[in-house]
Scaffold this active site. Structure first.
Site, PDB file in Angstrom:
ATOM      1  N   ASP A   1      -1.291  -0.690   5.917  1.00 58.11           N
ATOM      2  CA  ASP A   1      -1.478   0.136   7.548  1.00 58.11           C
ATOM      3  C   ASP A   1      -3.010   0.554   7.792  1.00 58.11           C
ATOM      4  O   ASP A   1      -3.164   0.353   9.687  1.00 58.11           O
ATOM      5  CB  ASP A   1      -0.805   1.206   7.792  1.00 58.11           C
ATOM      6  CG  ASP A   1      -1.676   2.831   6.067  1.00 58.11           C
ATOM      7  OD1 ASP A   1      -2.515   3.618   7.043  1.00 58.11           O
ATOM      8  OD2 ASP A   1      -2.290   2.268   5.412  1.00 58.11           O
TER       9      ASP A   1
ATOM     10  N   LYS B   1     -10.412   0.225  -2.396  1.00 56.64           N
ATOM     11  CA  LYS B   1     -10.218  -0.681  -1.364  1.00 56.64           C
ATOM     12  C   LYS B   1     -11.377  -0.678  -0.716  1.00 56.64           C
ATOM     13  O   LYS B   1     -11.752   0.745  -0.335  1.00 56.64           O
ATOM     14  CB  LYS B   1      -8.976  -0.668  -0.734  1.00 56.64           C
ATOM     15  CG  LYS B   1      -8.000  -1.376  -1.299  1.00 56.64           C
ATOM     16  CD  LYS B   1      -6.604  -1.060  -0.506  1.00 56.64           C
ATOM     17  CE  LYS B   1      -5.074  -0.780  -1.594  1.00 56.64           C
ATOM     18  NZ  LYS B   1      -3.804  -0.118  -0.717  1.00 56.64           N
TER      19      LYS B   1
ATOM     20  N   ASP C   1       0.961  -0.948  -0.393  1.00 50.65           N
ATOM     21  CA  ASP C   1       0.050  -0.088  -0.193  1.00 50.65           C
ATOM     22  C   ASP C   1       1.171   1.188   0.045  1.00 50.65           C
ATOM     23  O   ASP C   1       2.298   1.541   0.179  1.00 50.65           O
ATOM     24  CB  ASP C   1      -1.316  -0.140   1.279  1.00 50.65           C
ATOM     25  CG  ASP C   1      -1.240   1.056   1.816  1.00 50.65           C
ATOM     26  OD1 ASP C   1      -2.358   1.622   0.661  1.00 50.65           O
ATOM     27  OD2 ASP C   1      -1.379   1.586   3.302  1.00 50.65           O
ATOM     28  N   MET C   2       0.991   2.185  -0.364  1.00 50.88           N
ATOM     29  CA  MET C   2       1.371   3.375  -0.538  1.00 50.88           C
ATOM     30  C   MET C   2       0.920   4.464   1.030  1.00 50.88           C
ATOM     31  O   MET C   2       1.937   4.370   2.199  1.00 50.88           O
ATOM     32  CB  MET C   2       0.995   4.258  -1.743  1.00 50.88           C
ATOM     33  CG  MET C   2       2.115   5.297  -1.555  1.00 50.88           C
ATOM     34  SD  MET C   2       1.879   6.215  -3.508  1.00 50.88           S
ATOM     35  CE  MET C   2       0.397   7.339  -3.181  1.00 50.88           C
ATOM     36  N   ASP C   3      -0.286   5.535   1.295  1.00 50.94           N
ATOM     37  CA  ASP C   3      -0.286   6.114   2.512  1.00 50.94           C
ATOM     38  C   ASP C   3      -0.502   4.990   3.645  1.00 50.94           C
ATOM     39  O   ASP C   3      -1.891   4.604   3.864  1.00 50.94           O
ATOM     40  CB  ASP C   3      -1.645   6.339   1.701  1.00 50.94           C
ATOM     41  CG  ASP C   3      -1.466   7.440   0.192  1.00 50.94           C
ATOM     42  OD1 ASP C   3      -0.820   8.944   0.722  1.00 50.94           O
ATOM     43  OD2 ASP C   3      -2.493   6.826  -0.546  1.00 50.94           O
TER      44      ASP C   3
END
Length: 221
Positions: free
Chosen positions: A167, A142, A8-10
């Site tokens: 996260d 998501k 995931d990124m953020d």
């Protein structure tokens, strides 16, 4: 045998959650929305399109289209990332670990596609990634698994031979629905929450992930 890892990124690769919060508060307030903490908490894992529609449904504005307001939010986040984006603890170490293990590396995010290269360039990690996907190009974000399945397809690996790092609970659920192994790396405030028990593994940071964890996840295939 594990063949690939997808991040995931953020909140997983970059500490951008405060930047999203700042941008949304600034932009939505400018069109008359009362951006309160209680409602803001509900938008944390949404796509920017979903967030924009969410606030519009609570406080419809005039003068600007939903698309214009959404674009202003993304532009503000992009500016903040470029100015002060910082990697989450252990990003470089874990990427190097997987690189040495000859694993394919991908990215699946609910963020707009245009922000992906901005983040990867800011963190200096562009060359590690062989595939990237944004929920912007999927029918649903998501917790729907589409964005993970897109990255898996690009990497040409089977979902069950992938590990996803997330996260958020919605991200964990998306990866599990895609039939992937999951590693939860929640924020410190949420780390003790039982909702992350659905993940195959939970760690305090990416830095905590070691070879033993890779072997453990591989042994459960």
């Amino acid at each position: 045998m594990i063949q690939a890892v997808i991040f995931d990124m953020d909140g997983t690769l970059i500490d951008s959650e405060p930047m999203w919060k700042e941008a949304e508060e600034q932009v939505f307030s400018s069109v008359g929305v009362d951006v309160n903490e209680e409602l803001s908490a509900k938008t944390a894992s949404m796509t920017t399109d979903e967030v924009t529609r969410f606030w519009y449904s609570h406080c419809p504005w005039t003068g600007k289209s939903l698309e214009q307001v959404e674009n202003e939010v993304v532009e503000c986040v992009e500016s903040l990332i470029t100015e002060k984006g910082v990697a989450m603890e252990g990003v470089n170490e874990i990427l190097e670990l997987f690189h040495k293990n000859n694993l394919k590396i991908g990215l699946s995010t609910n963020s707009p596609h245009r922000l992906i290269p901005v983040v990867l360039k800011k963190l200096g990690i562009v060359d590690y990634f062989q595939a990237i996907s944004s929920s912007e190009h999927e029918e649903k974000g998501k917790p729907h698994p589409a964005v993970y399945l897109s990255t898996v397809k690009k990497l040409r690996v089977s979902p069950e031979k992938c590990i996803a790092f997330e996260d958020s609970l919605s991200g964990i659920l998306a990866a599990k629905e895609a039939n992937m192994k999951t590693v939860a790396v929640p924020s410190k405030l949420e780390f003790a929450h039982s909702k992350f028990d659905v993940s195959h593994l939970k760690l305090e940071s990416l830095l905590a992930f070691k070879d033993k964890h890779l072997k453990m996840l591989a042994s459960n295939l």
